[in-house]
Motif scaffolding. Structure first.
Motif, PDB file in Angstrom:
ATOM      1  N   TYR A 143      21.659  57.599  50.629  1.00 35.26           N
ATOM      2  CA  TYR A 143      20.990  58.855  49.318  1.00 35.26           C
ATOM      3  C   TYR A 143      19.579  58.980  49.430  1.00 35.26           C
ATOM      4  O   TYR A 143      18.482  59.945  49.343  1.00 35.26           O
ATOM      5  CB  TYR A 143      21.262  57.998  48.213  1.00 35.26           C
ATOM      6  N   GLU A 168      31.357  58.583  48.473  1.00 38.86           N
ATOM      7  CA  GLU A 168      32.412  57.873  47.358  1.00 38.86           C
ATOM      8  C   GLU A 168      33.196  57.652  47.558  1.00 38.86           C
ATOM      9  O   GLU A 168      34.152  56.714  46.258  1.00 38.86           O
ATOM     10  CB  GLU A 168      31.699  58.180  45.535  1.00 38.86           C
ATOM     11  N   GLU A 192      31.055  57.740  39.418  1.00 37.61           N
ATOM     12  CA  GLU A 192      30.878  58.019  40.399  1.00 37.61           C
ATOM     13  C   GLU A 192      30.693  59.229  41.439  1.00 37.61           C
ATOM     14  O   GLU A 192      30.351  60.424  41.997  1.00 37.61           O
ATOM     15  CB  GLU A 192      30.370  56.603  41.759  1.00 37.61           C
ATOM     16  N   HIS A 197      23.930  48.016  42.373  1.00 36.91           N
ATOM     17  CA  HIS A 197      24.917  47.748  42.935  1.00 36.91           C
ATOM     18  C   HIS A 197      24.873  46.171  43.853  1.00 36.91           C
ATOM     19  O   HIS A 197      26.458  45.338  44.212  1.00 36.91           O
ATOM     20  CB  HIS A 197      26.112  48.781  43.632  1.00 36.91           C
ATOM     21  N   GLN A 224      20.134  57.947  42.551  1.00 35.29           N
ATOM     22  CA  GLN A 224      20.927  56.937  43.525  1.00 35.29           C
ATOM     23  C   GLN A 224      20.808  56.405  43.939  1.00 35.29           C
ATOM     24  O   GLN A 224      21.596  55.013  44.399  1.00 35.29           O
ATOM     25  CB  GLN A 224      21.940  58.356  44.006  1.00 35.29           C
ATOM     26  N   GLU A 240      26.824  48.976  50.510  1.00 32.80           N
ATOM     27  CA  GLU A 240      26.314  49.472  49.424  1.00 32.80           C
ATOM     28  C   GLU A 240      24.755  49.550  49.628  1.00 32.80           C
ATOM     29  O   GLU A 240      24.074  50.542  49.176  1.00 32.80           O
ATOM     30  CB  GLU A 240      25.751  48.012  48.157  1.00 32.80           C
ATOM     31  N   VAL A 280      33.923  54.551  49.235  1.00 35.36           N
ATOM     32  CA  VAL A 280      33.222  53.622  48.608  1.00 35.36           C
ATOM     33  C   VAL A 280      34.847  53.059  47.687  1.00 35.36           C
ATOM     34  O   VAL A 280      35.040  51.750  47.558  1.00 35.36           O
ATOM     35  CB  VAL A 280      32.207  53.198  47.508  1.00 35.36           C
ATOM     36  N   GLU A 336      22.153  52.425  43.724  1.00 32.33           N
ATOM     37  CA  GLU A 336      22.818  51.961  44.593  1.00 32.33           C
ATOM     38  C   GLU A 336      22.318  50.177  45.111  1.00 32.33           C
ATOM     39  O   GLU A 336      23.223  49.489  45.676  1.00 32.33           O
ATOM     40  CB  GLU A 336      22.834  52.597  46.681  1.00 32.33           C
ATOM     41  N   GLN A 348      33.091  53.240  40.033  1.00 35.38           N
ATOM     42  CA  GLN A 348      33.497  54.143  40.801  1.00 35.38           C
ATOM     43  C   GLN A 348      34.098  55.457  39.975  1.00 35.38           C
ATOM     44  O   GLN A 348      33.320  56.438  40.807  1.00 35.38           O
ATOM     45  CB  GLN A 348      34.234  54.039  42.263  1.00 35.38           C
TER      46      GLN A 348
HETATM   47 FE1  FEO Z   1      27.878  51.569  45.395  1.00 35.79          FE
HETATM   48 FE2  FEO Z   1      27.659  54.905  44.727  1.00 35.79          FE
HETATM   49  O1  FEO Z   1      29.065  52.832  44.760  1.00 35.79           O
END
Ligand code: FEO
Length: 170
Positions: A24, A94, A130, A53, A46, A17, A97, A50, A127
């Motif tokens: 990004y 993505e 995303e 996350h 973005q 993450e 991920v 992250e 997700q």
């Molecule tokens: Fe943490 Fe873009 O997924």
């Protein structure tokens, strides 16, 4: 208490993450350099998402009596051909991920770790969003190929995106 295996895998995901955040941020810089401030804004949001996350898993590991061991963040790309190339990279990333999250859910089930499975369901839903967000912009870019005016219109639209910490919402 987390199993050792689950703790290690969650630690790996924290790193993934943060790596995503770094990717990004690199794209943010790419767009800033091109004066596409709306695209840059989208990437900055973005990046911020992250980091939340990563911190959601970070806090969870702590809450379960585990130990977060931060690892080095691998280098990320710094150059892309154009806007479309950036969003192709974003969508591919993505999708990757999503498969990492699915794999973590499988491990939580194998470990009979219902709490971790439950926490990961937030990411399963996230997700979907995303991938859909990246795919929508990629499709628009594909329609706009060779149309600088259209790109500037999209840039203006992407300027509207604001950061909201969705990990704090139920
Ligand atoms: Fe943490 Fe873009 O997924």
């Amino acid at each position: 208490m987390l199993s050792k295996r689950m703790e290690e895998k969650l630690n790996k995901q924290i790193n993934s993450e943060f790596w995503s955040a770094y990717l990004y941020l690199s794209m943010f810089s790419f767009f800033q350099n091109k004066n596409l401030t709306g695209f840059a804004n989208w990437m900055k949001v973005q990046y911020q998402e992250e980091t939340t996350h990563a911190m959601k898993i970070f806090d969870y590991v702590n809450d379960r009596g585990g130990r977060v061991l931060l690892q080095p963040i691998a280098a990320v790309d710094t150059k892309w051909e154009d806007e479309t190339d950036v969003f192709e990279t974003t969508l591919n990333h993505e999708q990757k991920v999503t498969s990492l999250i699915n794999n973590l859910v499988n491990i939580a089930i194998e470990e009979k770790d219902h709490a971790t499975n439950n926490m990961l369901q937030w990411f399963v839903e996230e997700q979907v969003e995303e991938e859909a967000n990246a795919d929508e912009i990629l499709q628009q870019l594909n329609m706009l190929k060779g149309n600088p005016h259209g790109i500037l219109m999209l840039d203006r639209e992407l300027k509207q995106r604001t950061f909201v910490d969705e990990t704090k919402q139920i």
